[in-house]
Design an enzyme around this catalytic site. Structure first.
Site, PDB file in Angstrom:
ATOM      1  N   LYS A 111      -5.055  -9.952  -7.131  1.00  0.00           N
ATOM      2  CA  LYS A 111      -6.332 -10.347  -6.553  1.00  0.00           C
ATOM      3  C   LYS A 111      -7.448  -9.414  -6.991  1.00  0.00           C
ATOM      4  CE  LYS A 111      -7.050  -7.902  -2.194  1.00  0.00           C
ATOM      5  NZ  LYS A 111      -8.466  -7.824  -1.944  1.00  0.00           N
TER       6      LYS A 111
ATOM      7  N   LYS B 142     -11.662  -4.425  -3.883  1.00  0.00           N
ATOM      8  CA  LYS B 142     -12.463  -3.200  -4.010  1.00  0.00           C
ATOM      9  C   LYS B 142     -11.566  -2.057  -4.461  1.00  0.00           C
ATOM     10  CE  LYS B 142     -14.818  -4.446   0.052  1.00  0.00           C
ATOM     11  NZ  LYS B 142     -13.938  -4.085   1.170  1.00  0.00           N
TER      12      LYS B 142
ATOM     13  N   LYS C  28       0.824  -1.209   0.000  1.00  0.00           N
ATOM     14  CA  LYS C  28       0.000   0.000   0.000  1.00  0.00           C
ATOM     15  C   LYS C  28       0.858   1.260   0.000  1.00  0.00           C
ATOM     16  CE  LYS C  28      -4.287  -1.937   1.448  1.00  0.00           C
ATOM     17  NZ  LYS C  28      -5.061  -2.570   2.508  1.00  0.00           N
TER      18      LYS C  28
HETATM   19  P1  ATP Z   1     -10.016  -3.133  -0.007  1.00  0.00           P
HETATM   20  O1  ATP Z   1      -9.479  -3.042  -1.389  1.00  0.00           O
HETATM   21  O2  ATP Z   1     -10.725  -1.918   0.463  1.00  0.00           O
HETATM   22  O3  ATP Z   1      -8.990  -3.633   0.996  1.00  0.00           O
HETATM   23  P2  ATP Z   1     -10.980  -5.804  -0.362  1.00  0.00           P
HETATM   24  O4  ATP Z   1     -11.670  -6.123  -1.614  1.00  0.00           O
HETATM   25  O5  ATP Z   1      -9.553  -6.230  -0.215  1.00  0.00           O
HETATM   26  O6  ATP Z   1     -11.155  -4.247  -0.090  1.00  0.00           O
HETATM   27  P3  ATP Z   1     -11.499  -6.344   2.392  1.00  0.00           P
HETATM   28  O7  ATP Z   1     -12.616  -5.616   3.046  1.00  0.00           O
HETATM   29  O8  ATP Z   1     -10.107  -5.869   2.611  1.00  0.00           O
HETATM   30  O9  ATP Z   1     -11.822  -6.415   0.835  1.00  0.00           O
HETATM   31  O10 ATP Z   1     -11.540  -7.863   2.790  1.00  0.00           O
HETATM   32  C1  ATP Z   1     -12.720  -8.505   3.240  1.00  0.00           C
HETATM   33  C2  ATP Z   1     -12.543 -10.000   3.190  1.00  0.00           C
HETATM   34  O11 ATP Z   1     -12.563 -10.442   1.834  1.00  0.00           O
HETATM   35  C3  ATP Z   1     -11.233 -10.497   3.791  1.00  0.00           C
HETATM   36  O12 ATP Z   1     -11.499 -11.704   4.467  1.00  0.00           O
HETATM   37  C4  ATP Z   1     -10.379 -10.767   2.589  1.00  0.00           C
HETATM   38  O13 ATP Z   1      -9.415 -11.779   2.829  1.00  0.00           O
HETATM   39  C5  ATP Z   1     -11.410 -11.236   1.591  1.00  0.00           C
HETATM   40  N1  ATP Z   1     -10.970 -10.979   0.221  1.00  0.00           N
HETATM   41  C6  ATP Z   1     -10.837  -9.773  -0.376  1.00  0.00           C
HETATM   42  N2  ATP Z   1     -10.434  -9.922  -1.639  1.00  0.00           N
HETATM   43  C7  ATP Z   1     -10.293 -11.262  -1.840  1.00  0.00           C
HETATM   44  C8  ATP Z   1      -9.905 -12.066  -2.943  1.00  0.00           C
HETATM   45  N3  ATP Z   1      -9.597 -11.522  -4.110  1.00  0.00           N
HETATM   46  N4  ATP Z   1      -9.882 -13.406  -2.791  1.00  0.00           N
HETATM   47  C9  ATP Z   1     -10.206 -13.985  -1.605  1.00  0.00           C
HETATM   48  N5  ATP Z   1     -10.578 -13.286  -0.540  1.00  0.00           N
HETATM   49  C10 ATP Z   1     -10.634 -11.942  -0.641  1.00  0.00           C
HETATM   50 MG    MG Z   2      -8.379  -5.583   1.508  1.00  0.00          MG
END
Ligand code: ATP
Ligand code: MG
Length: 333
Positions: free
Chosen positions: A197, A200, A113
């Site tokens: 991955k 969001k 990040k």
């Molecule tokens: P941000 O980009 O804001 O961090 P994010 O998409 O990474 O959002 P989080 O809120 O950080 O989502 O994570 C919520 C849950 O979803 C966590 O348990 C994380 O491990 C899971 N998660 C997020 N993206 C993935 C992915 N691509 N594959 C598997 N698990 C995921």
């Molecule tokens: Mg995340």
């Protein structure tokens, strides 16, 4: 028998996508039947990226509606919003005293990040794993269902819990273990932009609430290559990613059909993408409808949040009192 405790959360930084569902929420649904579950919306964690108040508010409402639409049941699980439980922030402050700069700086997600947003390397980003540890151990969780991207943060939570126990010579905190849907490895749902991955913040999400025609567009635009030149060749990462998603949402027959077509070089990626898009839509459509329905019912959303906050605070206060006791905050005069 007392049920084992589970904690997990999602940041209200946008709509939930397939990565959130298959990495985390799918396990939530399974676990809520047999465990004592705390599922929260990590609004304090989302402050690292400075959302506007309006975006934060709508993000929290959205994730709450999405949790419910996915089938998390407020009668079975404790669903709450992180900032409604101030005890978490208090524990975070205590844990920060035993979290060291070196180990925090070495965390992969921090480095990632900081590299991507060099203009916003704030202390909250650095201590993200500490707040995450507080979220988990304040309810004395044994299991944490999260995706692969959180593996290292969860390791840090174990480290901080163990360190606290040792430092105060107590066994206050269990060391939280990862939980995966099928007992196998933690999963990473890829994006369709070639590598990495789905996320969001990555801007590559396929969302549960997304309109079918937008899903079709996104899938049809997915990165591929020119196609296999020799039978049984290794798949490029972007192609492997398409197959990974196919394995998640389609039937095994569909997967073997396209695998065989890839291996004998007859594959047409357009066909694969069409099938993938339709299978994603078949999966997301009922959830999407339910999200849109629940979002209209603010009274219900408010009731769920209040009920969850009350139950989560009860558990958090209990632990925090124990923590204060062992730290030496109990007044002797
Ligand atoms: P941000 O980009 O804001 O961090 P994010 O998409 O990474 O959002 P989080 O809120 O950080 O989502 O994570 C919520 C849950 O979803 C966590 O348990 C994380 O491990 C899971 N998660 C997020 N993206 C993935 C992915 N691509 N594959 C598997 N698990 C995921
Ligand atoms: Mg995340």
């Amino acid at each position: 028998m007392t049920k084992q405790i589970v904690v997990s959360g999602i940041r209200p930084t946008g709509n939930l996508h397939l990565g959130n569902y298959f990495g985390a929420v799918r396990s939530f649904l399974k676990m809520q039947e047999d465990y004592n579950c705390y599922f929260f919306i990590a609004d304090i964690h989302s402050l690292t990226t400075h959302p506007t108040p309006v975006n934060l508010q709508s993000g929290v409402k959205q994730v709450l509606a999405e949790y419910l639409a996915c089938g998390i049941d407020p009668e079975k699980s404790i669903i709450f919003i992180q900032s409604d439980v101030p005890e978490v922030s208090e524990l975070y402050a205590f844990l920060n005293m035993n979290a060291y700069l070196g180990e925090l700086e070495r965390t992969t997600s921090f480095k990632e990040k900081a590299r991507k947003n060099p203009e916003n390397v704030n202390a909250g980003l650095l201590t993200y794993p500490v707040l995450m540890a507080a979220d988990i151990i304040i309810h004395k969780a044994q299991f944490v269902p999260v995706g692969k991207d959180q593996e290292q943060n969860l390791e840090m939570a174990r480290k901080f819990a163990g360190r606290f126990n040792r430092m105060y010579n107590c066994e206050l905190f269990p060391l939280p273990q990862p939980f995966t849907f099928d007992g196998g490895d933690m999963i990473k749902v890829p994006g369709l932009d070639g590598s990495g991955k789905m996320g969001k913040s990555e801007g590559n999400g396929i969302f549960l609430v997304e309109d079918p025609k937008d899903i079709r567009k996104k899938v049809m635009r997915a990165v591929t290559d020119a196609g296999p030149l020799e039978p049984n060749s290794k798949k490029a990462e972007a192609v492997e990613n398409l197959f990974t998603l196919l394995k998640i949402v389609s039937t095994p027959e569909v997967v073997s059909h396209f695998d065989a077509a890839y291996n004998d070089c007859s594959i047409r990626y357009g066909d694969l993408k069409k099938q993938l898009a339709e299978d994603i839509i078949a999966f997301t459509s009922p959830i999407r409808e339910s999200i849109l329905e629940i979002l209209k019912d603010e009274a219900y959303l408010g009731k769920v949040a209040r009920m969850g906050a009350e139950r989560a605070r009860e558990s958090a206060q209990k632990t925090l009192n124990e923590v204060k006791d062992v730290i030496g905050f109990r007044r002797l005069f």
